[in-house]
Design a protein around this motif. Sequence first.
Motif, PDB file in Angstrom:
ATOM      1  N   TYR A  65     -31.070 -22.076 -16.230  1.00  0.00           N
ATOM      2  CA  TYR A  65     -30.011 -21.374 -16.963  1.00  0.00           C
ATOM      3  C   TYR A  65     -30.568 -20.130 -17.646  1.00  0.00           C
ATOM      4  O   TYR A  65     -29.974 -19.054 -17.584  1.00  0.00           O
ATOM      5  N   THR A  82     -27.248 -11.473 -19.779  1.00  0.00           N
ATOM      6  CA  THR A  82     -26.284 -12.016 -20.732  1.00  0.00           C
ATOM      7  C   THR A  82     -27.043 -12.800 -21.799  1.00  0.00           C
ATOM      8  O   THR A  82     -28.136 -13.308 -21.540  1.00  0.00           O
ATOM      9  N   ARG A  98     -26.873 -18.947 -24.480  1.00  0.00           N
ATOM     10  CA  ARG A  98     -26.156 -19.812 -25.428  1.00  0.00           C
ATOM     11  C   ARG A  98     -27.132 -20.855 -25.946  1.00  0.00           C
ATOM     12  O   ARG A  98     -27.708 -21.603 -25.163  1.00  0.00           O
ATOM     13  N   GLU A  99     -27.310 -20.872 -27.212  1.00  0.00           N
ATOM     14  CA  GLU A  99     -28.205 -21.853 -27.818  1.00  0.00           C
ATOM     15  C   GLU A  99     -27.485 -23.191 -27.930  1.00  0.00           C
ATOM     16  O   GLU A  99     -26.309 -23.244 -28.268  1.00  0.00           O
ATOM     17  N   TRP A 113     -19.220 -30.523 -25.954  1.00  0.00           N
ATOM     18  CA  TRP A 113     -19.803 -29.197 -26.080  1.00  0.00           C
ATOM     19  C   TRP A 113     -20.074 -28.606 -24.699  1.00  0.00           C
ATOM     20  O   TRP A 113     -19.798 -27.432 -24.455  1.00  0.00           O
ATOM     21  N   ARG A 151     -18.324 -25.218 -23.036  1.00  0.00           N
ATOM     22  CA  ARG A 151     -19.175 -24.071 -22.707  1.00  0.00           C
ATOM     23  C   ARG A 151     -19.427 -23.909 -21.201  1.00  0.00           C
ATOM     24  O   ARG A 151     -20.107 -22.978 -20.800  1.00  0.00           O
ATOM     25  N   ASP A 195     -18.956 -20.564 -19.591  1.00  0.00           N
ATOM     26  CA  ASP A 195     -19.959 -19.569 -19.976  1.00  0.00           C
ATOM     27  C   ASP A 195     -21.315 -19.858 -19.329  1.00  0.00           C
ATOM     28  O   ASP A 195     -22.051 -18.945 -18.969  1.00  0.00           O
ATOM     29  N   ILE A 196     -21.653 -21.138 -19.218  1.00  0.00           N
ATOM     30  CA  ILE A 196     -22.969 -21.553 -18.750  1.00  0.00           C
ATOM     31  C   ILE A 196     -23.093 -21.525 -17.228  1.00  0.00           C
ATOM     32  O   ILE A 196     -24.136 -21.153 -16.682  1.00  0.00           O
TER      33      ILE A 196
END
Length: 179
Positions: A98, A107, A110-111, A120, A124, A127-128
């Motif tokens: 990732y 980009t 995302r943490e 979660w 996400r 986005d992931i």
Amino acid sequence: MPRRFLQRYMPHPETLRRQRSLRFVSHIIGDPGLWALSRRTVANAFSVGLFSAMLPIPFQMVVAAFGAWLLRCTLPLSVGLVWITNPLTMPLIFYGNYRLGAWLMNTPVREAPARVSTRWIADRMADILPALALGSVVSAIVFAIVGNVIIRLVWRWHVSRSWKLRAMRRRQARLDRED
């Protein structure tokens, strides 16, 4: 690569053919071409196995088996190498994939929260997923190529070394006979 070493750890095709859960593919498992151990078949099996292992998909072993069948390489090696991404290593490897994909796509990463939950991940996923998919495909291709090249070089080195040792033994035996 010593064939004897690999054969020691490979299952016997007849044992797998007799297993009840694998009967539907017993004609494929019994194919001697999928059990051959040569430099080409072992190197290609490493490529197939490493490529399949880096993909974040279910049924990686099926993909590896199908790839081994298509490329006519060593089936047990390609399927066994999929276990590089086991339940312990999978989160680390896929997180690395990732991060690689996010870097390639330029980009932000995302943490993860302190406590990761399926909720979660589901929130996400949109986005992931693009970064994970890109990073996984790139790392799969790189690992497959590097694995193939390394296995071919190691195999060649091992054969060359054994030829040199054999020639040295013959030379020594000749010298011993002359004395």
